[in-house]
Scaffold this active site. Sequence first.
Site, PDB file in Angstrom:
ATOM      1  N   ASP A 460      20.575  15.914  -3.388  1.00  0.00           N
ATOM      2  CA  ASP A 460      21.781  16.737  -3.340  1.00  0.00           C
ATOM      3  C   ASP A 460      22.001  17.304  -1.927  1.00  0.00           C
ATOM      4  O   ASP A 460      21.078  17.325  -1.098  1.00  0.00           O
ATOM      5  CB  ASP A 460      21.607  17.887  -4.355  1.00  0.00           C
ATOM      6  CG  ASP A 460      22.919  18.418  -4.898  1.00  0.00           C
ATOM      7  OD1 ASP A 460      23.976  18.096  -4.325  1.00  0.00           O
ATOM      8  OD2 ASP A 460      22.882  19.173  -5.891  1.00  0.00           O
ATOM      9  N   ASP A 530      31.275  16.695  -9.627  1.00  0.00           N
ATOM     10  CA  ASP A 530      30.784  17.730 -10.538  1.00  0.00           C
ATOM     11  C   ASP A 530      31.798  17.979 -11.639  1.00  0.00           C
ATOM     12  O   ASP A 530      31.514  18.711 -12.581  1.00  0.00           O
ATOM     13  CB  ASP A 530      30.545  19.036  -9.767  1.00  0.00           C
ATOM     14  CG  ASP A 530      29.125  19.120  -9.261  1.00  0.00           C
ATOM     15  OD1 ASP A 530      28.322  18.244  -9.613  1.00  0.00           O
ATOM     16  OD2 ASP A 530      28.826  20.064  -8.510  1.00  0.00           O
TER      17      ASP A 530
END
Length: 723
Positions: A460, A530
């Site tokens: 990430d 997301d």
Amino acid sequence: MKIKWIMVICTLLCVGVLAKAQIIHIETERISLVYGVNDEKLQQVHFGNHLSSVDGVEHLSTKFDEIYPSFGNGSSNEVALIATHADGSMATDLIYQNHQQSIDDNIQTTTILLKDEKKAFFVELNFKAYQAEDVIEQWVVIHHKEKKAVRLEQFASSTIGFKAESYYLTHFYGSWAKEMQMTEEKLCNGIKLIETKRGVRSTEYENPSFVLALDQKASDANGEVAMGALAWSGNFRFSFQVDDKENCQLVAGINPYASAYWLSPKEEFVTPRMILTYSNTGKNQASINLHRWARKYNLQDGDEERPIVLNSWEGAYFKFDADKLKSMMDGAAEMGVEVFVLDDGWFGNKYPRNSDKSGLGDWQVNKKKLPKGIGDLIDYAEGKGLQFGIWVEPEMVNPKSELAEQHPEWIIQRLNDREEILERSQLLLDLSNPEVQDFVFGVVDNVLTENPRIVYVKWDANRHIQNFGSTYLDADKQSHLWIDYTKGLEKVLAKLNEKYPDIIFQACASGGGRVDYGALNYTHEFWASDDTDPFERLFIQWGTNHIYPAIATGAHITKSPNHQTNRATPLKFRCDMAMGGRLGLELSPDNLDEKDIDYVKRVLETYKANRSIIQFGDLFRLNSPYDKDGYAAISYITPEKDEAVVMAYCHEFHRRDERALIKLQGLDEDAVYHISELNGNRKVNQVNEIGKEISGALLMNRGLFINMKKPYESVVIKLEKVR
Ligand code: DGJ
């Protein structure tokens, strides 16, 4: 009179004559890129349809675009190169020296050497032309033998000229949870810039890719289009300049924004690869070209099926202990998940990572949450028949962490004690510094050596570069940071790939912030967004899959109402949307009741049985969610055209007698296909032809009517060739 003569002389000078011996034909099965040497300058003659012969090219009298135009040689258009030499001179005149071409199996390789007329300054243009995939990859190497360093201020990867009456540019913009939104505009005279200046997580805002349609708006099935993407995770810039003669010139590469780069005589400056394709039958074929190429030549292990993962983030966030994770694994195993991925929150002790405010950088297992460590979780997972994956964000640090206390000098900072701008309460580590590169490598290396049974790493990155400055780089080289950061990241990823060839890496950057062929060269896939709301995903995945293949597109089934949008959608719609990419789950199985668990179980079985079609098949876009009819549809077809999976979605209310007409594409028109439904959960079929055998010709020309009236209804159909 006088004026006329000047014009004639000027035209003669500009037109020049191409010497046939110096024609360079870069070609694939269906594309040609032809250069010629005119008056010692390398010029583009053609880019587009494949030319079976270039005989007579020396008689052509058009003015061609100079390839790799440089500053200070008379052009007032955008240039590919600006270099300031040590004596202060800024002029560069690139003269053709020689070229080499060879062909090895599927790849034609071309190298063209240019040299400045006066100085020992060289530009090497490199091309790989992938024959069967119709993709041309270009990159540039700059080097010199001058006495002192040269300051590069512009360093494009590629310059391409287009010739048409009009140009329509499609590009993909967005923001967090709204990535890869598609927009198309007609280019007017002047310059249109597509760029990012964020350094990290840059594709969330503008993707380094484009579609340029010639003479008419881009259509999936018709017309001439060029499609391109830059393999680079940092700042990029594409400039499209349309001049008064309706020429369009693309200069593409690293964004030169505040990025001047000193190049010493011993060094080489290697630009990222620009990936180009072209189709005269619409943009769908161009996407297929890129997808086929990417699976074979760019992604890690693009020929290997991807497992179904359950990622813990939306199911647990930071709130978990070993028992919670184990109960999630129970449900995951019951549904047929293959890899359980533990997301953020598993580390940090002095500053536990129980929220995004602390602990980032302290990569030791949190003893309170997981007293028996990661090994205990892996044992449990394996006992359930699951493999195990883990989340890391090794480029970043919370100020509230032991790492920030120990190594403040590793943090990218504005210098001179200025206040730092925080984003998600975190700062970036300075990857231009080799010590930091070692640390970042070490984070993942330690996790993987301590837990050799981990099979998947989600990498990430949750902020971009806003505080600009490095304590490592010299004062006169601060502007190297943008480029050296990305190159540092690439180095670390390459080293990890080498040491851990079997690990599946996912590129995630707050969702779709690292969706580019640069990152994808070292990873297997990306987390597309997301935003896991399937309605939003219709658009996000639609845009994404113009450029990037389904096998790389992480698409997860989530809880309803959706956590980002609060929109409630049926489980089937959520599952059918995830079927369009690398399907996974992003929930806690106890969010689902028994009936739902059974349904998801069936979906996972179906996905496994059909994943080779979806992950390796050719994508056909059948109905755009951007069209006003409120339907969307795609299909994946095997290269042999013997099996296909069609997915159709309804996202608006339709009156009673309205039905979606989906005309298929890419089938064998002489074949006959058996039609069945996948993921069905209704008593009445939404497609009358289920169970019947119908010819490819009918399916493509007459199409199938699909009964979908309410928003968030969807249908998945399987076609199997019977004769
Ligand atoms: C952002 C990612 O996109 C999410 O999937 C999740 O991993 C969080 N970060 C964790 O902090």
